[in-house]
Motif scaffolding. Structure first.
Motif, mmCIF file in Angstrom:
data_model
loop_
_atom_site.group_PDB
_atom_site.id
_atom_site.type_symbol
_atom_site.label_atom_id
_atom_site.label_comp_id
_atom_site.label_asym_id
_atom_site.label_seq_id
_atom_site.Cartn_x
_atom_site.Cartn_y
_atom_site.Cartn_z
ATOM 1 N N LYS A 104 0.844 -1.196 0.000
ATOM 2 C CA LYS A 104 0.000 0.000 0.000
ATOM 3 C C LYS A 104 0.880 1.247 0.000
ATOM 4 O O LYS A 104 0.526 2.253 -0.602
ATOM 5 N N ARG A 120 -0.798 -14.558 9.693
ATOM 6 C CA ARG A 120 0.253 -14.428 10.715
ATOM 7 C C ARG A 120 0.410 -15.743 11.448
ATOM 8 O O ARG A 120 -0.553 -16.275 11.990
ATOM 9 N N ILE A 152 -4.065 3.233 7.901
ATOM 10 C CA ILE A 152 -4.633 2.528 9.046
ATOM 11 C C ILE A 152 -5.214 1.206 8.546
ATOM 12 O O ILE A 152 -5.521 1.080 7.353
HETATM 13 N N1 ASP Z 1 -0.255 -2.772 8.567
HETATM 14 C C1 ASP Z 1 -0.657 -2.360 9.876
HETATM 15 C C2 ASP Z 1 -1.206 -3.520 10.668
HETATM 16 O O1 ASP Z 1 -1.548 -4.543 10.096
HETATM 17 C C3 ASP Z 1 -1.691 -1.318 9.860
HETATM 18 C C4 ASP Z 1 -1.198 -0.031 9.317
HETATM 19 O O2 ASP Z 1 -0.183 0.481 9.795
HETATM 20 O O3 ASP Z 1 -1.865 0.503 8.413
HETATM 21 O O4 ASP Z 1 -1.342 -3.437 11.872
#
Ligand code: ASP
Length: 588
Positions: free
Chosen positions: A200, A219, A531
């Motif tokens: 992203k 994960r 986010i």
């Molecule tokens: N990638 C981060 C997570 O999965 C979220 C983010 O920082 O946008 O916690």
């Protein structure tokens, strides 16, 4: 045409019509010469009736039906004599003129009704049958709604939904990667994304300045209750933004979802710094439905000859309003509760404030009434209140107090379902020191930018300075549950390089793992941030459930297994050889 209507559709106004329904037989009841069949599909339940005047073929077919048979039924809609006010179709039934069995069914291993007699394990094995039950159907309907509302809102705000790949290379989010061996490149592996984080960010470099994706994340974490090895996030990123823009946009998304899905109008979303959250609630995701703040009492209670206090790095407590009348037995029970390994306190101290103004405590031996009154004063406690205190290492004691606060809050009925207290928790530390590994870890992830005010400290090589650097990161917390988190990112190759070096990567390692990102930052990376919201958790919260499992169509169990398809499972040796993986020793 298989059906003219669904099983959830017919009402009294349809009486007189001839209709055809198709669905599953939920129940069959015989009453005198009549047979009643509850026919179910995704939309509801409709009663079919077979009376003595029904054609012989219908009567004989009805006689052979069993639970979960798939049938097609045609007949006239008539008003029922005994109505069922509990279901929307409860005023009518279908007098059958034709009944075709589309497929027979074996007796299902558990009853497919709102309250099933099947245990969890059994229902998991036959998930496709469990999914026929109303509670699960409703959960998935809710999930669908949340997804559509999120899409609609973000689309209207100019976000593009863009997919990122599953077969990638490690993205560090603090967990282990699931790896996938490559057959065409023997000895090499892909990793499944822990999140679309780096992609992203690359989309921001590409200039697509508003991105979102309802993204699967993988994960490989240790087993814990209610943890899924694969889960879904509403993952978002924006360019040319500051923290305020992010909080406004995604506070807006959350407000939209609460309103459209639940009919709940969220008030303003208050902010709390990480330091305040830790000080007042002992954790970084406070349940703000109730106040009951923690107070540190270390200075007040040390130096009075009480070894437990004097030896403690931190002593603190909370005030349970109106609980002075707790009996000895209740207090012993709470003491056992805080000593459970999950909470891990050594013991519990208490002070009761009598209605007469007197104070009785478990530490009377060491503290004169005046000293105890000072403690009570720290909480603004009133006669009738109960103060509960714990001592020990700062971190562990705060964590235990946080658990105790939630427990007391629950006992006092201060955590009602249907009340939502959202919060933005901001200003997290950027780095966390790990004593064992003797190195820093990124508290959020290594792409999170330091707060602009802390840039200088970040440039320092002293551990004390680095430990104080705050991150430009934020979490969205509701009722003690972290529903989302994100940060303003580093967009400067030099700062990113510095971050990797603080985290103990050599230049070569950083280059090998994240060269693509460092490179991208050389070609005009805009300031950006984003986010991700835990989509499964959000749905569970909207559904008023504690577990996310019911909001996932095909989840894994607590041991990370899919017991329906029996996975993980062994693959045959030929397949392993093809993948250039040494054939694993067969377990007996
Ligand atoms: N990638 C981060 C997570 O999965 C979220 C983010 O920082 O946008 O916690």
């Amino acid at each position: 045409m298989y059906r003219t209507h669904t099983c959830g559709e017919l009402r009294l106004a349809d009486a007189g019509q001839t209709v055809t329904l198709a669905g599953w037989v939920q129940r069959i009841r015989k009453l005198g010469g009549m047979t009643f069949i509850d026919l179910r599909d995704r939309y509801g339940l409709t009663q079919l009736a077979v009376d003595e005047e029904a054609p012989a073929a219908v009567r004989s077919a009805a006689g052979r039906l069993g639970r979960e048979f798939v049938v097609q039924a045609t007949g006239a809609v008539v008003e029922r004599t005994s109505k069922n006010a509990k279901i929307p179709t409860g005023e009518v039934e279908i007098r059958l003129a034709q009944l075709a069995v589309l497929n027979a069914a074996e007796v299902p291993p558990f009853t497919i009704e709102d309250e099933s007699d099947g245990g969890e394990e059994l229902r998991a094995k036959y998930r496709y049958l469990d999914l026929r039950r109303n509670p699960l159907r409703r959960a998935l309907a809710l999930r669908h709604r949340v997804a559509q509302e999120a899409r609609g809102f973000l689309d209207a705000q100019g976000f593009w939904e863009i997919e990122t790949p599953f077969l990638i290379k490690s993205t560090p989010e603090g967990a282990r990667d699931f790896v996938v061996p490559s057959r065409v490149h023997p000895g090499e592996f892909y990793a499944l994304p822990q999140s679309p984080q780096t992609f992203k960010q690359l989309l921001m470099v590409a200039g697509y300045d508003r991105y979102f994706q309802i993204a699967r994340c993988f994960r490989d974490e240790d087993l814990r209750a209610d943890r899924q090895p694969e889960f879904t996030q509403i993952d978002c990123e924006m360019a040319f933004v500051e923290r305020e823009d992010i909080l406004r946009t995604f506070g807006g998304l959350m407000r939209h979802l609460f309103r459209e899905v639940l009919g709940v109008a969220l008030a303003d979303i208050p902010r709390m710094t990480y330091a305040e959250a830790m000080r007042d609630y002992g954790c970084d995701k406070p349940d703000a439905r109730f106040d009951m703040r923690l107070r540190e009492l270390t200075a007040l209670m040390q130096g009075r000859g009480f070894a437990v206090a004097d030896g403690a790095q931190y002593l603190g407590g909370l005030c349970a309003k109106g609980c002075a009348a707790y009996t000895r037995k209740q207090l012993d029970e709470l003491t056992d509760w805080v000593k459970r390994p999950q909470v891990g306190a050594k013991g519990l101290m208490y002070a009761r404030l009598g209605e007469d103004g007197g104070i009785k405590s478990s530490v009377d031996k060491f503290y004169a009434p005046d000293a105890l009154r000072a403690v009570a004063g720290a909480f603004g406690a009133q006669p009738g209140d109960l103060i509960l205190m714990l001592a020990g290492g700062r971190r562990q004691t705060l964590a235990a107090l946080s658990e105790l606060r939630l427990e007391v809050g629950s006992r006092l009925g201060l955590r009602p379902k249907g009340v939502f207290a959202p919060l933005w928790v901001v200003d997290f530390p950027l780095l966390e020191w790990d004593d064992e590994a003797q190195r820093f870890y990124a508290m959020h992830h290594p792409f999170t930018s330091p707060q602009p005010e802390d840039r200088e400290k970040f440039a320092s090589s002293r551990r004390e300075d680095l430990a104080q650097v705050r991150a430009n990161a934020y979490d969205f917390v509701v009722n003690g549950v972290e529903l989302g988190g994100g940060s303003i990112r580093i967009h400067d190759a030099g700062v990113q390089q510095q971050m990797f070096s603080v985290l103990g990567f050599t230049r070569e390692e950083a280059e090998r793992k994240f060269g693509f990102l460092l490179n991208a930052f050389k070609y005009g990376a805009p300031p950006h941030g984003g986010i991700a919201f835990g989509f499964d958790r959000l749905c569970a919260m909207f559904g008023g459930a504690d577990s996310i499992r019911d909001y996932i169509a095909f989840p894994k169990n607590n041991a990370a297994r899919d017991v329906m398809i029996d996975s993980p499972s062994r693959v045959d040796e030929g397949q392993l050889r093809e993948l250039a993986i040494a054939v694993a020793e067969r377990k007996k």
